[in-house]
Design a protein around this motif. Sequence first.
Motif, PDB file in Angstrom:
ATOM      1  N   SER A  49      -5.516  42.397   3.685  1.00 24.49           N
ATOM      2  CA  SER A  49      -4.935  43.607   4.277  1.00 24.49           C
ATOM      3  C   SER A  49      -4.439  43.339   5.698  1.00 24.49           C
ATOM      4  O   SER A  49      -3.436  43.900   6.146  1.00 24.49           O
ATOM      5  CB  SER A  49      -5.964  44.746   4.291  1.00 24.49           C
ATOM      6  N   PHE A  50      -5.122  42.446   6.439  1.00 28.26           N
ATOM      7  CA  PHE A  50      -4.683  42.068   7.779  1.00 28.26           C
ATOM      8  C   PHE A  50      -3.413  41.223   7.703  1.00 28.26           C
ATOM      9  O   PHE A  50      -2.496  41.392   8.496  1.00 28.26           O
ATOM     10  CB  PHE A  50      -5.779  41.267   8.497  1.00 28.26           C
ATOM     11  N   LEU A  64      -4.637  49.411  12.035  1.00 29.59           N
ATOM     12  CA  LEU A  64      -4.970  48.010  11.801  1.00 29.59           C
ATOM     13  C   LEU A  64      -6.364  47.823  11.221  1.00 29.59           C
ATOM     14  O   LEU A  64      -6.566  47.026  10.304  1.00 29.59           O
ATOM     15  CB  LEU A  64      -4.825  47.216  13.111  1.00 29.59           C
ATOM     16  N   TYR A  65      -7.341  48.558  11.746  1.00 34.57           N
ATOM     17  CA  TYR A  65      -8.715  48.406  11.277  1.00 34.57           C
ATOM     18  C   TYR A  65      -9.130  49.524  10.318  1.00 34.57           C
ATOM     19  O   TYR A  65     -10.305  49.736  10.062  1.00 34.57           O
ATOM     20  CB  TYR A  65      -9.693  48.375  12.463  1.00 34.57           C
ATOM     21  N   GLY A 113       0.323  58.944   4.012  1.00 36.11           N
ATOM     22  CA  GLY A 113      -0.590  59.837   4.713  1.00 36.11           C
ATOM     23  C   GLY A 113      -1.784  59.123   5.301  1.00 36.11           C
ATOM     24  O   GLY A 113      -2.424  59.626   6.236  1.00 36.11           O
ATOM     25  N   THR A 114      -2.122  57.925   4.773  1.00 36.46           N
ATOM     26  CA  THR A 114      -3.273  57.190   5.295  1.00 36.46           C
ATOM     27  C   THR A 114      -2.872  56.401   6.544  1.00 36.46           C
ATOM     28  O   THR A 114      -1.697  56.076   6.753  1.00 36.46           O
ATOM     29  CB  THR A 114      -3.837  56.218   4.248  1.00 36.46           C
ATOM     30  N   ALA A 115      -3.875  56.074   7.370  1.00 36.28           N
ATOM     31  CA  ALA A 115      -3.609  55.306   8.588  1.00 36.28           C
ATOM     32  C   ALA A 115      -3.051  53.926   8.250  1.00 36.28           C
ATOM     33  O   ALA A 115      -2.173  53.416   8.947  1.00 36.28           O
ATOM     34  CB  ALA A 115      -4.890  55.175   9.403  1.00 36.28           C
ATOM     35  N   TYR A 116      -3.554  53.335   7.167  1.00 39.43           N
ATOM     36  CA  TYR A 116      -3.085  52.009   6.776  1.00 39.43           C
ATOM     37  C   TYR A 116      -1.614  52.044   6.354  1.00 39.43           C
ATOM     38  O   TYR A 116      -0.831  51.141   6.691  1.00 39.43           O
ATOM     39  CB  TYR A 116      -3.948  51.457   5.644  1.00 39.43           C
TER      40      TYR A 116
END
Length: 476
Positions: A108-109, A208-209, A217-220
């Motif tokens: 994911s990073f 990021l984390y 809608g999600t932070a990611y």
Amino acid sequence: MLHVGLCLVALFVVSITHWVYRWRNLKCNGTLPPGSMGWPLLGETLQFIAPSHTLDTSAFIKNRIKRYGSIFRTSLFGSRVIVSTDSELSYMVFQQEGRSFESWYPPSFRKVLGNQSLAFMHGSLRKYLKNMVLTVIGPQSLKNIFSEVETVATRNMERWVSQETTELKTAVADMIYEFMGKKMISYDPAEKPSENLRENYEAFVRGLYSFPLEIPGTAYYRCLQGRKKVMMMLKNMLQARQAKPNEVQNDFFDYVIEELKKNDTTLTEEISLDLIFGLLFANHESTSQAITLAIKFLTDNPRALKELAEEHELILKKREKPEAGLTWEEYKSMTFTFQIINETLRLGNIAPVAFSKALTDIKFKDYTIPSGWVVMACSPAVHLDPVNYKDPLKFNPWRWEGMELKGSSKTFMAFGGAQRYCVGADLARLQMAIFLHCLVTKYWWQPIKGGDIVRTPALQFPNGFHVQFFEKDKRQ
């Protein structure tokens, strides 16, 4: 048909059961560190990224140290992880980079930082890219950009003093981006207000984390969208520059374009854009956090602020022309300033973890780290260990008197260590020192609101840190 359906269901159940069994019963040619793998796939990721409202080592880490010791196993971001809060192990991992270990980050990073990021490179390609970067921000290059850093800091502070309140983290990030954007890609937000790179970086940083759920809608998801927009802007800028080969801007893009022209180059457009993306992010985000935290600490510690101001006032008194700019010799003489910087970095733990993958089975003390497993070096647990630092949660720059103020050690790894030592460490220290010099020699400030800290595990100021600046000769 019913029989076939039942067989398929049975096969699915057996497969899942076997997978869970393998998840719980791990193979190792030796003794694994104790710990828990949590739930399949999820592992203990949600506990790891849970917000913590303190500078102290997170509850996730502290609770497991009490239960399992300084080395334990877990599962994070879908990977099998050995967590090291042991300074000896963490130092060894840095020392063995490229031999027994190699730098690694969760998938994911990698998706948000870019597969061709310097952070993911190894061997000769990493060395090649690192040398490219050092042409701009290496120790020998800093003398050439020294006055530019001071000029940008001075110009921004003159603007802040005219405002009723300044949100420090954002203002400092803008200031650093003004300098780095110009130095790397000749970017001036005033000329292209519609192309606000910094705002898109902010969306990137906030996710990021976060839990890697790529759903609108999600932070990611917003993080990925922020990266996408920034990369598109950078690509357009690079192509526009390539279309005008005779226009030289004296920035990092010039160097990149010349390298891309070579027939035998290993550099590609994708690598160069990921490299620039990562450098802009790492410098403006981490250094702005460190500077904001330093001002917060100084606000709460009048004695430290007084001694810092005295050091810089003495620098002015020794000059033939007090209004002249800083010199390299003056910068090197800032002993207490560097003590402030080290203590801020020790407490702040701006880069709280570093991931490395074992390339072979590694024996350490009574344990075996299996090949393919990931070691997560946790610097806060080292920096905040009372064995290493007395009263570890106390801001005490005097603890650094007589100690090495640069580089890394087994008990100080704010910038990593050995082959994993941060390529921008010297630039970050220089930016912090020059900022503090400009600030304490010309201005004073008072806090207005905010300043609360949250870790997820990265350091954040959720409510900002709002302050008001005043010129020193207009003290109320």
